[in-house]
Design a protein around this motif. Structure first.
Motif, PDB file in Angstrom:
ATOM      1  N   PRO A 105       0.819  -1.218   0.000  1.00  0.00           N
ATOM      2  CA  PRO A 105       0.000   0.000   0.000  1.00  0.00           C
ATOM      3  C   PRO A 105       0.855   1.271   0.000  1.00  0.00           C
ATOM      4  CG  PRO A 105      -0.839  -1.577   1.608  1.00  0.00           C
ATOM      5  CD  PRO A 105       0.467  -2.120   1.119  1.00  0.00           C
ATOM      6  N   HIS A 106       0.412   2.261  -0.756  1.00  0.00           N
ATOM      7  CA  HIS A 106       1.002   3.604  -0.781  1.00  0.00           C
ATOM      8  C   HIS A 106       2.490   3.624  -1.162  1.00  0.00           C
ATOM      9  CE1 HIS A 106      -2.690   5.284   0.767  1.00  0.00           C
ATOM     10  NE2 HIS A 106      -2.689   4.407   1.745  1.00  0.00           N
ATOM     11  N   ASN A 142      -4.177   0.742  -8.138  1.00  0.00           N
ATOM     12  CA  ASN A 142      -3.357  -0.149  -7.304  1.00  0.00           C
ATOM     13  C   ASN A 142      -2.427  -1.040  -8.118  1.00  0.00           C
ATOM     14  OD1 ASN A 142      -5.157  -2.087  -8.274  1.00  0.00           O
ATOM     15  ND2 ASN A 142      -5.620  -2.951  -6.260  1.00  0.00           N
ATOM     16  N   THR A 202      -3.177   2.949  -3.092  1.00  0.00           N
ATOM     17  CA  THR A 202      -4.351   2.682  -2.259  1.00  0.00           C
ATOM     18  C   THR A 202      -3.950   2.187  -0.868  1.00  0.00           C
ATOM     19  OG1 THR A 202      -4.597   0.340  -2.885  1.00  0.00           O
ATOM     20  CG2 THR A 202      -5.560   2.001  -4.367  1.00  0.00           C
ATOM     21  N   ASP A 203      -4.967   1.968  -0.027  1.00  0.00           N
ATOM     22  CA  ASP A 203      -4.736   1.502   1.345  1.00  0.00           C
ATOM     23  C   ASP A 203      -4.492  -0.004   1.420  1.00  0.00           C
ATOM     24  OD1 ASP A 203      -5.167   4.075   2.296  1.00  0.00           O
ATOM     25  OD2 ASP A 203      -7.313   3.733   2.645  1.00  0.00           O
TER      26      ASP A 203
END
Length: 239
Positions: A105-106, A142, A202-203
């Motif tokens: 993520p990120h 993503n 995204t998370d």
């Protein structure tokens, strides 16, 4: 599917495996991601080398994971993907290697445009197909796959995108197609098909299982030359 694959170099399959199988694979996948000792020597960051070893891996690649986790190859995924590979390119297709590629993520680190064949030695029979299985819903944000329809089997010049990172090549991307998938879906692409994915902004994770198939005789040809897809990442084939 076969006609489309031979024409464009890639196809999409909305559902390869049921979600119950996705859930089983996710458990095995996370165990491997979290076990750096067991995956040592097979693991690298396609995002490139970092001086700070405590930095989160941006694009974790684990080669030949089924060598250390046999439950992977015992899953229905491998059998189903092989069946499709044979329908696409012939009954002599067999599994050459598998790998996990995870975008945390990120991390927002793209996998640059490239052709898989740049990583491989030259072979007299160029037939190959990679099955890219989504273990999460994948979209542009993503890191889903993008493809450019294949026009020929010419290999572009490749070089490392960053130190220790993935290979990349320069290409016209105006015809690129974004391929979204739900978990359990997959794409199949040829070794000379140009492809790319954006970074994960995204998370959640973006987990993919990739299975590569080629003719049995070509796998034997590779092994005779010591190619087992476990070594250093480098350009092997630039013509």
């Amino acid at each position: 599917m076969r006609k489309d694959f031979l024409t464009t170099g890639f196809v999409k399959l909305d559902t390869l495996i049921p979600f119950s199988e996705v859930e089983k694979l996710r458990v095995l996948y996370e165990d491997l991601l979290n076990d750096k000792k067991r995956t040592e020597g097979l693991r690298s960051d396609l995002g490139g080398e970092e001086e700070n070893k405590n930095t989160v891996e941006k694009i974790t690649q684990i080669m030949r994971p089924s060598l250390i986790e046999s439950k992977l190859s015992e899953s229905m995924t491998y059998e189903l993907a092989l069946n499709h590979a044979k329908k696409l390119l012939g009954d002599d297709m067999e599994l050459d290697f598998d790998m996990l590629i995870n975008k945390a993520p990120h991390t927002n680190t793209p996998t640059p445009w490239h052709q898989d064949a740049a990583y491989w030695i030259k072979m007299p029979d160029k037939r190959s197909v990679s099955c890219w299985v989504a273990l999460d819903n994948v979209h542009a944000e993503n890191g889903c796959m993008w493809f450019i329809p294949k026009e020929d089997e010419l290999l572009k010049e490749h070089r490392p995108h960053t130190k220790g990172g993935a290979l990349h090549c320069e290409t016209d991307t105006s015809n690129a197609q974004c391929i979204t998938l739900d978990a359990g879906g997959c794409t199949f692409h040829d070794g000379f098909t140009l492809h790319f994915s954006r970074g994960n902004t995204t998370d959640g994770p973006r987990r993919a299982l990739i299975l590569n198939f080629r003719p049995k005789k070509m796998i034997e040809f590779e092994r005779e030359q010591g190619i087992e897809h476990t070594g250093e990442r480098k350009v092997r084939n630039n013509s």
